[in-house]
Design a protein around this motif. Sequence first.
Motif, PDB file in Angstrom:
ATOM      1  N   ALA A  95     -12.550   6.892  -8.357  1.00 10.67           N
ATOM      2  CA  ALA A  95     -11.566   7.282  -7.193  1.00 10.67           C
ATOM      3  C   ALA A  95     -11.921   5.853  -6.334  1.00 10.67           C
ATOM      4  N   GLN A  96     -12.873   5.453  -6.241  1.00 10.43           N
ATOM      5  CA  GLN A  96     -13.211   4.232  -5.371  1.00 10.43           C
ATOM      6  C   GLN A  96     -12.559   3.045  -5.939  1.00 10.43           C
ATOM      7  N   ILE A  97     -12.751   2.921  -7.252  1.00  7.54           N
ATOM      8  CA  ILE A  97     -12.165   1.534  -7.751  1.00  7.54           C
ATOM      9  C   ILE A  97     -10.646   1.543  -7.723  1.00  7.54           C
ATOM     10  N   SER A  98     -10.119   2.985  -7.747  1.00  5.75           N
ATOM     11  CA  SER A  98      -8.572   2.708  -7.698  1.00  5.75           C
ATOM     12  C   SER A  98      -8.347   2.552  -6.427  1.00  5.75           C
ATOM     13  N   GLU A  99      -8.906   2.853  -5.250  1.00  2.00           N
ATOM     14  CA  GLU A  99      -8.635   2.294  -3.963  1.00  2.00           C
ATOM     15  C   GLU A  99      -8.650   0.824  -3.883  1.00  2.00           C
ATOM     16  N   LEU A 100      -9.576   0.411  -4.424  1.00  2.00           N
ATOM     17  CA  LEU A 100      -9.886  -1.107  -4.385  1.00  2.00           C
ATOM     18  C   LEU A 100      -8.689  -1.722  -4.654  1.00  2.00           C
ATOM     19  N   LYS A 101      -8.127  -1.158  -5.781  1.00  2.00           N
ATOM     20  CA  LYS A 101      -7.121  -1.766  -6.650  1.00  2.00           C
ATOM     21  C   LYS A 101      -5.800  -1.756  -5.770  1.00  2.00           C
ATOM     22  N   ARG A 102      -5.588  -0.520  -5.193  1.00  2.00           N
ATOM     23  CA  ARG A 102      -4.443  -0.175  -4.200  1.00  2.00           C
ATOM     24  C   ARG A 102      -4.417  -1.286  -2.941  1.00  2.00           C
ATOM     25  N   ILE A 103      -5.375  -1.513  -2.363  1.00  2.00           N
ATOM     26  CA  ILE A 103      -5.500  -2.097  -1.145  1.00  2.00           C
ATOM     27  C   ILE A 103      -5.634  -3.659  -1.158  1.00  2.00           C
ATOM     28  N   ILE A 104      -6.207  -4.145  -2.461  1.00  2.00           N
ATOM     29  CA  ILE A 104      -6.267  -5.613  -2.465  1.00  2.00           C
ATOM     30  C   ILE A 104      -4.856  -6.289  -2.910  1.00  2.00           C
ATOM     31  N   LYS A 105      -4.932  -7.661  -2.237  1.00  2.00           N
ATOM     32  CA  LYS A 105      -3.619  -8.114  -2.744  1.00  2.00           C
ATOM     33  C   LYS A 105      -3.449  -8.692  -4.330  1.00  2.00           C
ATOM     34  N   PRO A 106      -2.502  -8.935  -4.616  1.00  2.00           N
ATOM     35  CA  PRO A 106      -2.388  -9.123  -5.986  1.00  2.00           C
ATOM     36  C   PRO A 106      -3.310 -10.346  -6.504  1.00  2.00           C
ATOM     37  N   ASP A 107      -3.621 -11.334  -5.700  1.00  2.00           N
ATOM     38  CA  ASP A 107      -4.339 -12.533  -6.045  1.00  2.00           C
ATOM     39  C   ASP A 107      -5.617 -12.678  -5.151  1.00  2.00           C
ATOM     40  N   GLY A 108      -6.047 -11.577  -4.613  1.00  2.00           N
ATOM     41  CA  GLY A 108      -7.283 -11.051  -3.827  1.00  2.00           C
ATOM     42  C   GLY A 108      -8.518 -10.932  -4.556  1.00  2.00           C
ATOM     43  N   VAL A 109      -9.681 -11.034  -4.116  1.00  2.00           N
ATOM     44  CA  VAL A 109     -10.831 -11.074  -4.648  1.00  2.00           C
ATOM     45  C   VAL A 109     -11.537  -9.622  -4.424  1.00  2.00           C
ATOM     46  N   ILE A 110     -12.073  -9.142  -5.041  1.00  2.00           N
ATOM     47  CA  ILE A 110     -13.304  -8.094  -4.957  1.00  2.00           C
ATOM     48  C   ILE A 110     -14.614  -8.458  -5.365  1.00  2.00           C
ATOM     49  N   MET A 124     -12.120   0.470  10.506  1.00  2.00           N
ATOM     50  CA  MET A 124     -11.103   1.316  10.030  1.00  2.00           C
ATOM     51  C   MET A 124     -11.874   2.832   9.730  1.00  2.00           C
ATOM     52  N   GLU A 125     -10.810   3.965   9.812  1.00  2.00           N
ATOM     53  CA  GLU A 125     -11.431   5.227   9.677  1.00  2.00           C
ATOM     54  C   GLU A 125     -11.773   5.404   8.078  1.00  2.00           C
ATOM     55  N   GLY A 126     -11.069   4.946   7.330  1.00  2.00           N
ATOM     56  CA  GLY A 126     -11.265   5.325   6.098  1.00  2.00           C
ATOM     57  C   GLY A 126     -10.293   4.363   5.155  1.00  2.00           C
ATOM     58  N   LEU A 127     -10.461   4.331   3.779  1.00  2.00           N
ATOM     59  CA  LEU A 127      -9.573   3.663   2.883  1.00  2.00           C
ATOM     60  C   LEU A 127      -8.075   4.166   2.757  1.00  2.00           C
ATOM     61  N   GLU A 128      -8.030   5.614   3.036  1.00  2.00           N
ATOM     62  CA  GLU A 128      -6.658   6.252   3.005  1.00  2.00           C
ATOM     63  C   GLU A 128      -6.122   5.809   4.115  1.00  2.00           C
ATOM     64  N   ALA A 129      -6.527   5.209   5.176  1.00  2.00           N
ATOM     65  CA  ALA A 129      -5.691   4.714   6.344  1.00  2.00           C
ATOM     66  C   ALA A 129      -5.069   3.296   6.195  1.00  2.00           C
ATOM     67  N   ILE A 130      -5.560   2.595   5.112  1.00  2.00           N
ATOM     68  CA  ILE A 130      -5.210   1.368   4.834  1.00  2.00           C
ATOM     69  C   ILE A 130      -3.904   1.385   3.767  1.00  2.00           C
ATOM     70  N   ALA A 131      -3.127   0.466   4.380  1.00  2.00           N
ATOM     71  CA  ALA A 131      -1.749   0.169   3.329  1.00  2.00           C
ATOM     72  C   ALA A 131      -2.177  -0.618   2.216  1.00  2.00           C
ATOM     73  N   ASP A 132      -1.047  -0.196   1.259  1.00  2.00           N
ATOM     74  CA  ASP A 132      -1.213  -1.133   0.034  1.00  2.00           C
ATOM     75  C   ASP A 132      -1.110  -2.518  -0.043  1.00  2.00           C
ATOM     76  N   GLU A 133      -2.095  -3.261  -0.690  1.00  2.00           N
ATOM     77  CA  GLU A 133      -2.001  -4.709  -0.859  1.00  2.00           C
ATOM     78  C   GLU A 133      -2.310  -5.420   0.574  1.00  2.00           C
ATOM     79  N   SER A 134      -3.402  -4.988   1.216  1.00  2.00           N
ATOM     80  CA  SER A 134      -3.404  -5.259   2.618  1.00  2.00           C
ATOM     81  C   SER A 134      -4.571  -6.494   2.695  1.00  2.00           C
ATOM     82  N   TYR A 135      -5.508  -6.494   1.775  1.00  2.00           N
ATOM     83  CA  TYR A 135      -6.537  -7.682   2.054  1.00  2.00           C
ATOM     84  C   TYR A 135      -6.735  -8.512   0.665  1.00  2.00           C
ATOM     85  N   ASP A 136      -7.103  -9.589   1.588  1.00  2.00           N
ATOM     86  CA  ASP A 136      -7.449 -10.733   0.653  1.00  2.00           C
ATOM     87  C   ASP A 136      -8.650 -10.763  -0.110  1.00  2.00           C
ATOM     88  N   VAL A 137      -9.593 -10.100   0.582  1.00  2.00           N
ATOM     89  CA  VAL A 137     -11.173 -10.142   0.146  1.00  2.00           C
ATOM     90  C   VAL A 137     -11.534  -8.763   0.678  1.00  2.00           C
TER      91      VAL A 137
END
Length: 284
Positions: free
Chosen positions: A163-178, A135-148
């Motif tokens: 800002a990085q943590i905020s983006e991780l929260k945005r793109i992880i699924k509600p039951d996903g794992v970081i 992926m080119e960057g986190l900003e190109a990733i849709a909300d709640e896109s990843y399981d891990v």
Amino acid sequence: MDFSNATTYIKVKDHSVSGEEFELLLDADLELLKTHPQPAPGKLGRYYESDDYISHTDGKRSLFEKIYHTVKQKALRDKIKLIQNFQPQKGKLLDIGAGTGDLLAVAKANGWDIAGIEPNDKAKKIAESKGVVFMEGLEAIADESYDVITMWHVLEHVPDVDAQISELKRIIKPDGVIIIAVPNYRSYDAQYYGEFWAAYDVPRHLWHFSKTAIEKLFARQGIKLIKVLPMKFDSFYVSLLSEKYKNGKMNFVKGFLTGWKSNRKASRNMEYSSHIYVMKIAKN
């Protein structure tokens, strides 16, 4: 993060590239260290211009590199096992700071839908030859896109941690794992080697974390720490490099003994050379 009232914890040199000296400032409440001064983003790249930066190469020139890559194969299997222990349903996996793509290649072979982010073009080209998609960057990733989402020794390189943590929260699924792995400056090997501790790795490492720092930084954005695990090999790897920085050459015997002692002490106080943090979005 406000470091206006921070105190100097230690002064350290860039031992691998520039030889420049930096201060590490301590936020006592967070138990977080900040490299000072931090290079401007446009000038940071030159500090990575070294053939010795192993995560950006598949090279096996020296005995040290051969040992590193041999141990890495077991570490890759352990990482996949860890991921699947916390997320048994194979889905979408994003590895931020994917390096030469080995983890994602193994994950793909194990049935994961994989993608990576990697700023280093040389490393990215090697990874793409292994079938890794970027992926080119986190900003190109849709909300709640990843399981891990994984970041293996990457968060310490990120200019804006909040800002990085905020983006991780945005793109992880509600039951996903970081899953985050970072060095621990409170370990025995860090205390033993002091200014020569290789995992300070200034100025490439902009931040230096404790367990308290990780838990507090993620908690204030609604992400809960659920498990802390050791990275036992790191004490040996870091101690060997620290021996080189301190004495001008690698002393395999002394480095191994220091790494072993660090792990032995950590088995009691849980302060390993590096930790893996497993996190999930907190439930209201």
